[in-house]
Design a protein around this motif. Structure first.
Motif, short mmCIF file in Angstrom:
data_model
loop_
_atom_site.label_atom_id
_atom_site.label_comp_id
_atom_site.label_asym_id
_atom_site.label_seq_id
_atom_site.Cartn_x
_atom_site.Cartn_y
_atom_site.Cartn_z
N SER A 57 8.24 -39.69 74.64
CA SER A 57 8.43 -40.91 75.43
C SER A 57 7.96 -42.17 74.71
N LEU A 58 7.08 -42.03 73.71
CA LEU A 58 6.55 -43.20 73.03
C LEU A 58 7.12 -43.42 71.64
N ILE A 59 7.87 -42.46 71.11
CA ILE A 59 8.36 -42.59 69.74
C ILE A 59 9.32 -43.78 69.60
N LEU A 60 10.04 -44.12 70.70
CA LEU A 60 10.92 -45.29 70.66
C LEU A 60 10.13 -46.58 70.68
N VAL A 61 8.97 -46.58 71.36
CA VAL A 61 8.13 -47.77 71.42
C VAL A 61 7.49 -48.06 70.07
N ALA A 62 7.26 -46.99 69.30
CA ALA A 62 6.55 -47.14 68.03
C ALA A 62 7.26 -48.13 67.10
N GLY A 63 8.59 -48.12 67.09
CA GLY A 63 9.32 -49.05 66.25
C GLY A 63 9.05 -50.50 66.62
N SER A 64 9.03 -50.80 67.93
CA SER A 64 8.74 -52.16 68.37
C SER A 64 7.30 -52.55 68.04
N LEU A 65 6.38 -51.62 68.22
CA LEU A 65 4.98 -51.90 67.89
C LEU A 65 4.82 -52.20 66.40
N SER A 66 5.56 -51.47 65.56
CA SER A 66 5.50 -51.72 64.12
C SER A 66 6.02 -53.11 63.78
N ASP A 67 7.09 -53.53 64.47
CA ASP A 67 7.63 -54.86 64.21
C ASP A 67 6.67 -55.96 64.64
N VAL A 68 6.00 -55.76 65.78
CA VAL A 68 5.13 -56.79 66.32
C VAL A 68 3.80 -56.85 65.58
N TYR A 69 3.17 -55.69 65.37
CA TYR A 69 1.81 -55.66 64.82
C TYR A 69 1.76 -55.29 63.34
N GLY A 70 2.87 -54.80 62.79
CA GLY A 70 2.91 -54.41 61.39
C GLY A 70 2.89 -52.89 61.23
N ARG A 71 3.66 -52.39 60.25
CA ARG A 71 3.78 -50.94 60.06
C ARG A 71 2.45 -50.31 59.67
N ILE A 72 1.70 -50.96 58.80
CA ILE A 72 0.46 -50.38 58.31
C ILE A 72 -0.58 -50.33 59.42
N VAL A 73 -0.64 -51.38 60.25
CA VAL A 73 -1.57 -51.39 61.39
C VAL A 73 -1.27 -50.23 62.34
N VAL A 74 0.02 -50.05 62.65
CA VAL A 74 0.41 -48.99 63.58
C VAL A 74 0.15 -47.62 62.96
N LEU A 75 0.42 -47.47 61.66
CA LEU A 75 0.16 -46.20 60.98
C LEU A 75 -1.33 -45.88 61.00
N ARG A 76 -2.15 -46.87 60.71
CA ARG A 76 -3.61 -46.65 60.73
C ARG A 76 -4.08 -46.26 62.13
N LEU A 77 -3.57 -46.96 63.15
CA LEU A 77 -3.94 -46.62 64.53
C LEU A 77 -3.51 -45.20 64.87
N GLY A 78 -2.29 -44.81 64.46
CA GLY A 78 -1.82 -43.45 64.72
C GLY A 78 -2.70 -42.41 64.08
N LEU A 79 -3.13 -42.66 62.84
CA LEU A 79 -4.01 -41.71 62.14
C LEU A 79 -5.34 -41.55 62.87
N ILE A 80 -5.92 -42.67 63.31
CA ILE A 80 -7.22 -42.60 63.99
C ILE A 80 -7.09 -41.85 65.32
N ILE A 81 -6.05 -42.19 66.10
CA ILE A 81 -5.85 -41.50 67.39
C ILE A 81 -5.64 -40.02 67.17
N PHE A 82 -4.78 -39.68 66.21
CA PHE A 82 -4.48 -38.27 65.94
C PHE A 82 -5.72 -37.53 65.47
N GLY A 83 -6.52 -38.17 64.60
CA GLY A 83 -7.73 -37.53 64.08
C GLY A 83 -8.77 -37.27 65.15
#
Length: 465
Positions: A57-83
Motif C-alpha cells: 500500500s505504501l510502495i506507490l507513495v514512496a516515489g512521491s516521497l522521493s521526489d519531495v524529500y529526495g531519493r537519498i533521504v528516503v533511502l536512508r529513512l527506509g534503511l533505519i526503519i527496516f533495521g
C-alpha cells in the motif's frame, strides 16, 4: 565508472539485497516461529501479510516521497526503519509483537527497492545505466541463493531469530556508505503527496485481509469479520475514486487503458498470487508434514533460482526478437504443470522423485515468463512513465501475493495437512494457467520497427514470497 558511481551502485545493491534477502528466508523460518510463539497457520499468514500490507500500500507513495524529500533521504529513512524493525522481530517475545514489527518492516521495505533503483537511473546514463542495472539485478539475485540456505542453517543450528538479525550488518554498511557519498539530493518542484490515497489504500487492503485471515477464528457471522470486509471494500472503492479524481494520483488509472499494460497487470495478478500461495505452502509442508529439516526445505526450491539466473538473459533476448506473447502464454502453463505434479505428492515425499521434477518444471515456466512479462508491461508505455509503471506493477504483484496468502485458511483449513496441501497446489496451478491464458488472449507483440522501451526488472521471481 567514477568513484561516486561505484559508491552509488554498492548503496543500491546493498539496500535492495536487504529487502530481497528478507523475502527469500521468511517462509523457511515460519514453522520454527510458530513452534516457539504458537498460533499455527494464522500466525504464519500474519507474519507474511503484515509485511505485504504496508509494503504493497505504501510502495506507490514512496516515489512521491522521493521526489519531495529526495531519493537519498528516503533511502536512508527506509534503511533505519527496516533495521530497527528487524531487531524488534529478532527479539520479539510474542507473535503479536513480531507481526507488528513485520508491518513496520514493510514500511521500510516500501522505501528501499524503488529508491535504490531510482538512484541508479538518476546517476547513470546510456550503456553505463544498463550495465549498472544488470549488476544490481545480479547481486540481488544472489540474495535468493543465499537466503534459503542461510535461513535453513540458522533455524536448524541456531535460532530463527537470526533470520531477522542478519539484516543489521548490510544496513549498517549501507548507512556508512551513504555518509561517505555526501551527494546533494535532488528535489522535484510541484510534487504533492497523496496522503488521503495512501490511507485509503492501507485500509482498503488491510481490513479485507484481516477478515480473510481471522474468519477461521471468529466465523463469517461475526461483526468483527463482516464489518472489516465491508469497510475494507468501501475504502478500496474510495481509493480507486481518489486515484481517478486526484490531480497528482499515486496510481494514474489511465495507464491501464494501454492494452499490454492493462492485460499484463491482470496476468501479473494471477501469476504472483500463485507465486505467493505456492511459495508459502511448499516449504512449510515439507517441514511440518514431510519432516524435512529447514535447511533441506530451503534448498528444495533452490533450482528455481538457479534456472532463472542461467536462462533469464537468454529468454529475455529471445522475447525481444520474437515478442513477449508466446513466452507469457506458455511460461505460466509450464509452471502450472509443475504445481500439478505436486498434487501427486504423499505425506513423506521423496525429494528426487516427488519434488524435484515439479520444481524444475516450475522453474522453467517462471523463467520463461518473468522477463517477457516485465518487458511487455514497461515496453508498452513511454520512458517517462516507466518509473510509475514499474511501481504500479510492483504494487499489483505485492497485493496479489497479499490476498493469496490471506486466503490460505480458506483453501487448506485450520492446519496444513496432505489434503489441504493438494488443494493449495491445485489452486496455485490454476492461477498460473489462468495467467497464461490471459496473456495468450490479450498480449500483443510490438509491431516491427516500433520503438521498445528498455524494461527495468520489477522484482525477482521469488520476492513475492
Amino acid at each position: 565508472m567514477t568513484k561516486n558511481q561505484r559508491l552509488i551502485l554498492w548503496i543500491a545493491v546493498l539496500a535492495s539485497f536487504v529487502a530481497f534477502l528478507d523475502g527469500s528466508v521468511i517462509t523457511v523460518a515460519l514453522p520454527a516461529i510458530t513452534r516457539e510463539l504458537s498460533g499455527g497457520v494464522t500466525t504464519q499468514q500474519w507474519v507474511v501479510d503484515a509485511y505485504l500490507i504496508t509494503l504493497g500500500s505504501l510502495i506507490l507513495v514512496a516515489g512521491s516521497l522521493s521526489d519531495v524529500y529526495g531519493r537519498i533521504v528516503v533511502l536512508r529513512l527506509g534503511l533505519i526503519i527496516f533495521g530497527v524493525a528487524s531487531l524488534v522481530c529478532a527479539i520479539a517475545p510474542t507473535s503479536e509483537i513480531l507481526i507488528v514489527a513485520r508491518g513496520v518492516q514493510g514500511v521500510g521495505g516500501a522505501f528501499l527497492v524503488p529508491s535504490s533503483l531510482a538512484i541508479i537511473i538518476a546517476n547513470f546514463r546510456g550503456a553505463a545505466q544498463a550495465k549498472a542495472i544488470g549488476q544490481w539485478t545480479g547481486f540481488t539475485s544472489a540474495a535468493f541463493i543465499a537466503g534459503p540456505l542461510l535461513g535453513g542453517l540458522f533455524v536448524d543450528l541456531l535460532s530463527w531469530r537470526l533470520v531477522f538479525a542478519i539484516n543489521v550488518l548490510p544496513i549498517a554498511v549501507t548507512l556508512y556508505l551513504l555518509f561517505l557519498l555526501k551527494q546533494k539530493d535532488v528535489h522535484e518542484r510541484g510534487v504533492k503527496i497523496d496522503y488521503p490515497g495512501a490511507v485509503l489504500g492501507v485500509l482498503g487492503l488491510g481490513l479485507p485481509v484481516f477478515a480473510l485471515i481471522e474468519q477461521g477464528n471468529y466465523g463469517w457471522g461475526s461483526p468483527i469479520i463482516y464489518l472489516s470486509m465491508t469497510l475494507g471494500i468501501i475504502a478500496f472503492a474510495a481509493f480507486i475514486w481518489r486515484e481517478k479524481t486526484a490531480k497528482q494520483p499515486m496510481m494514474p488509472l489511465g495507464l491501464f487503458r494501454v492494452r499490454n499494460f492493462g492485460v499484463g497487470n491482470v496476468a501479473t495478478t494471477f501469476i504472483y498470487a500463485a507465486l505467493s500461495l505456492g511459495g508459502f505452502l511448499l516449504p512449510v509442508f515439507l517441514q511440518e508434514v514431510g519432516e524435512y529439516k529447514a535447511t533441506v526445505a530451503g534448498l528444495a526450491i533452490l533450482p528455481v533460482t538457479i534456472i532463472s539466473i542461467l536462462l533469464s538473459s537468454w529468454i529475455g533476448g529471445l522475447a525481444g526478437r520474437l515478442g513477449p506473447r508466446l513466452f507469457m502464454a506458455i511460461g505460466p502453463i509450464i509452471g502450472g504443470a509443475g504445481y500439478l505434479y505436486f498434487v501427486l505428492m504423499d505425506a513423506h515425499p521423496n525429494y528426487w522423485v516427488e519434488v524435484l521434477p515439479g520444481v524444475i518444471l516450475f522453474g522453467l515456466g517462471l523463467t520463461i515468463t518473468v522477463a517477457p512479462l516485465t518487458s511487455a508491461i514497461l515496453g508498452s508505455i513511454s520512458e517517462a512513465q516507466s518509473g510509475i509503471g514499474s511501481a504500479i506493477n510492483n504494487a499489483v504483484a505485492r497485493v496479489a501475493g497479499l490476498i493469496a496468502t490471506a486466503m490460505i485458511g480458506l483453501i487448506i483449513g485450520s492446519r496444513l495437512e496432505l489434503d489441504g496441501f493438494h488443494r493449495g497446489m491445485l489452486v496455485t496451478a490454476v492461477l498460473l494457467i489462468l495467467g497464461g491464458v490471459v496473456s495468450a488472449i490479450g498480449i500483443q507483440n510490438p509491431k516491427p520497427g516500433a520503438p521498445v522501451t528498455a524494461a527495468v526488472p520489477v522484482q525477482s521471481p521469488q520476492e513475492s514470497s
